[in-house]
Structures are given as C-alpha cells and as structure tokens.
Design an enzyme around this catalytic site. Structure first.
Site, PDB file in Angstrom:
ATOM      1  N   THR A 137       0.564  -1.381   0.072  1.00 33.25           N
ATOM      2  CA  THR A 137      -0.552  -0.309   0.172  1.00 33.25           C
ATOM      3  C   THR A 137       0.934   1.259   0.156  1.00 33.25           C
ATOM      4  OG1 THR A 137      -0.209  -0.083   1.876  1.00 33.25           O
ATOM      5  CG2 THR A 137      -1.713  -1.340   1.161  1.00 33.25           C
ATOM      6  N   THR A 170      -0.801  -3.460  10.728  1.00 35.59           N
ATOM      7  CA  THR A 170      -1.648  -3.123   9.374  1.00 35.59           C
ATOM      8  C   THR A 170      -0.653  -3.810   8.356  1.00 35.59           C
ATOM      9  OG1 THR A 170      -2.798  -1.819   7.660  1.00 35.59           O
ATOM     10  CG2 THR A 170      -0.503  -0.751   8.706  1.00 35.59           C
ATOM     11  N   GLU A 246       5.620   5.120   7.092  1.00 33.98           N
ATOM     12  CA  GLU A 246       5.228   5.924   6.396  1.00 33.98           C
ATOM     13  C   GLU A 246       6.748   7.328   7.013  1.00 33.98           C
ATOM     14  OE1 GLU A 246       1.001   4.310   5.053  1.00 33.98           O
ATOM     15  OE2 GLU A 246       1.712   5.834   7.288  1.00 33.98           O
ATOM     16  N   ASN A 371      -0.603  11.258   5.241  1.00 34.34           N
ATOM     17  CA  ASN A 371      -1.254   9.975   6.305  1.00 34.34           C
ATOM     18  C   ASN A 371      -2.443  11.214   6.532  1.00 34.34           C
ATOM     19  OD1 ASN A 371      -1.589   7.348   7.674  1.00 34.34           O
ATOM     20  ND2 ASN A 371       0.561   8.701   7.564  1.00 34.34           N
ATOM     21  N   THR A 376      -7.755  10.632  -0.629  1.00 33.98           N
ATOM     22  CA  THR A 376      -7.925  11.701  -1.307  1.00 33.98           C
ATOM     23  C   THR A 376      -6.661  11.235  -2.706  1.00 33.98           C
ATOM     24  OG1 THR A 376      -6.734  13.008   0.162  1.00 33.98           O
ATOM     25  CG2 THR A 376      -9.177  12.694  -0.042  1.00 33.98           C
TER      26      THR A 376
END
Length: 376
Positions: A137, A170, A246, A371, A376
């Site tokens: 992802t 996750t 991230e 994040n 979007t």
C-alpha cells in the site's frame, strides 16, 4: 523438495488495487489482529479456515473492514473464486486484505485481476517479487527474506509501513517453508511475538493484521534450528517495516536490561519506541535523553532514577546517564550517532534480570503529509 517446487505465486497491480495469489499445499498457522474491530477477511478465516491450505488470495487498496454483512459476503466470494479455480474445499483457502477502511470492496475487480494472476503463477524470483509488490500500500519497497539450512527453506513476504503498533500492525506477512518439526505452532507464535509484535511506527493497531505460515512438511527439521531461523527471518521483516515506516528516515532499536521482569523490560522498550517526542528527536538528530527518561517513567514498569542510558551506532557508544548520574561531555558523540540511519538505545534499569526490546522509527513531516491525504 524445495520451495520452488511446491510454491507458486504471482501478483498484479492495477492502479491502487493489487491482487496476489500463492498456491501451496500444507499445514497452515495463523495469528490475527487484536483490534476488537476485525476486517471481513479476518472474520472469514476465523470462521472457515481449516488446518490445511491449498491457496491464499490477498488484495491491496481496500481493507474490507467495517463493511458489515456485505463485506463478509465479498470476502467469501474472494475465497470461493480461488477454491473453484484450485478445485479444493473452501476451508483450504485463506484470504487477506489491506488498504482503506470503511469502503466496500470491488470484488468483481479482484476476481478479474485474480484470473490474470492465476495465468502467470510460478516459483521464480520474479514471481515472488510480483506477489510482494502487489500487496503493498504505502510501502516504499517490497519486504522479502529467506533462510536456508540443511534441506530446509523458509521464505517470508510482508507488507507494512504505517498504522503499525504492538500486537502486530497494519501488516500482512506470509511465511512459506518445507519444514516439518515438533512444536511448530508454538515456535510460530513465539516468532511473531518476538518480531512483528515489537514494531511501533505510529501507535495504531489495524483491523486487518494477519500472519500466515504454510508448511509443506516435506523436510524434517531440528526444532531449535527451525526456531532460530524462523525468528531471525521474522525479525528481519519486522525491521524492514520500521525502516519503511511512512515517511521514516531512521530506524531505532530500544534494548532494555536490568528490569524486574521481562514484562517490565518490554513495557519500557515499547514506551520509548512509541513516544512521539522520542521519535521526533530521532528525526531531528537531537540527543534529548530527557524524553527517553520520561517515557521510562510513565511506562508502567517498576523503575527508579538509577538508570543507565546509552546510544550506540556506527560512530560508537555514547554514555548519557550512568546509574542515575548525567555524564558530561557525551553529547557531541551522541549527536553524531543520532544522525545515523540505524540507532540503538540501550537502557539498564538496575532492578533485576529482565530483558526486552522494541523497534521504532522516526516521526517526520512526510508521515503527516501522507496520512493527511490517505483517502484522497
């Protein structure tokens, strides 16, 4: 037989949607999220998956979580699709999903891509890499690790970069081995506890966390050797997740000794690795050891001020606090260490013989940017 003979896999990504399929007959072991809100694939596996498996289907781009009965129906359709193609029972299919929570899964698209994946299954490196990339992802790179000893092979493939906290993350991880040995269930669960359950990126525990291990049981393995190699493989994958956190630029280990118990040591390690103030200090290269001391104090462990605190990196070892006393003249070396990409925080509580560790990463501007626009 080696894994290249028994494992066939592949993956394809179309836009934000990826599908990976792994086909291998064997005994399956599983650990799932401890979040009370569980994604549809997790619920499906808990209700349907047996002790042996023929195939695994995974999608990225949509978590199929918080999607109600419709989500459960679509999870089942994913499994039925692969069961029909492999001509096996539904209890022999495992499924997993990762991505955005709260949106209905386009299962027709998953099946359409899945058909293409099945046409290209294989056991080569390119097939493994394709599977690993399809399930990503926000990951910046695929996470693959291998071990080989005697005739035993272990392959690990994982994804995970954000929404990472103790009790897994996750994250999805798939371990494949040709090994057979006594106590595999216990060995597997211990390896998960000592690896994926020690990673903290941002303190959030996902709805989809899943680790599968499939064993074809073709080669007899020494249990202790298997334990050692499986644990090191999972720990390697766990550190990859922290490094790929991230927006992360650095990974840091927190190693605690001298605690009243191993549980206390783990509480301290997790508190330090999960502290946003410590994470931002690591990002800025600031050896602000007061933030570490504060996290130790609120960890819930039995501690007092008699703490030894060191930073270790390629530049050396900086002793910041020695049994409760601040060490003068250590900050210059500490600053150099804090600028490195891999840092170790060494804490001795001088309270007992307990030991523990956790793995964290820095908290950066890019994490907030990524994040803040995830859907979007």
């Amino acid at each position: 037989m080696g894994l290249s003979d028994s494992l066939r896999c592949y993956g394809i990504r179309e836009g934000k949607t990826g599908v990976g399929i792994a086909v291998m007959a064997g005994r399956i072991f599983a650990v799932y999220t401890q979040n009370r809100i569980r994604a549809a694939p997790v619920i499906f596996n808990l209700q349907n998956l047996g002790k042996r498996v023929k195939g695994i289907i995974v999608n990225s781009g949509n978590a199929n979580a918080y999607t109600g009965e419709e989500g459960l129906r679509k999870a089942r359709r994913m499994a039925e699709f692969l069961a029909e193609r492999l001509n096996c029972d539904l209890s022999e299919i495992a499924i997993a999903s990762t991505g955005v929570i709260g949106r209905q899964l386009d299962v027709d698209k998953i099946i359409r891509i899945g058909e293409k994946v099945l046409e290209r299954l294989g056991g080569g490196e390119e097939h493994i890499n394709a599977f690993a990339r399809a399930i990503m992802t926000t990951d910046r790179f695929p996470k693959i690790a291998k071990r080989r000893f005697g005739g035993v092979e272990i392959l690990g493939i994982a994804k995970g970069a954000g929404m990472i906290a103790p009790n897994m993350a996750t994250m999805l991880a798939f371990i494949f081995t040709n090994a057979r040995c006594d106590g595999m269930e216990e060995i597997f669960r211990e390896a998960v506890e000592g690896s994926f359950n020690r990673v903290i990126v941002d303190g959030d525990t996902s709805t989809n966390d899943t680790v599968f291990m499939v064993a074809s049981e073709e080669v007899e393995a020494n249990p202790e050797e298997f334990r050692e190699h499986l644990s090191s493989l999972m720990l390697e994958l766990a550190e990859m997740m922290a490094r790929d956190g991230e927006g992360a630029t650095k990974v840091f280990w927190v190693r605690v000794s001298g605690a009243r118990s191993d549980d206390d040591a783990l509480r301290v390690a997790r508190a330090v690795a999960g502290s946003n103030l410590v994470k931002t200090a690591v990002f800025g290269g600031d050896p602000n050891f007061g933030r570490i001391i504060a996290a130790i104090g609120y960890s819930g462990a039995d501690v007092d001020e008699r703490i030894t605190l060191k930073l270790r990196g390629e530049s050396g070892v900086a002793v910041l606090v020695e049994e409760g006393n601040v060490v003068e003249g250590s900050l210059e070396l500490a600053e150099r260490i804090m600028k490195e990409s891999r840092i170790e925080v060494l804490i001795d509580l001088h309270r007992g013989s307990g030991e523990g560790y956790a793995i964290g990463c820095d908290l950066t501007h890019d994490y907030v940017e990524l994040n803040s626009k995830y859907t979007t």
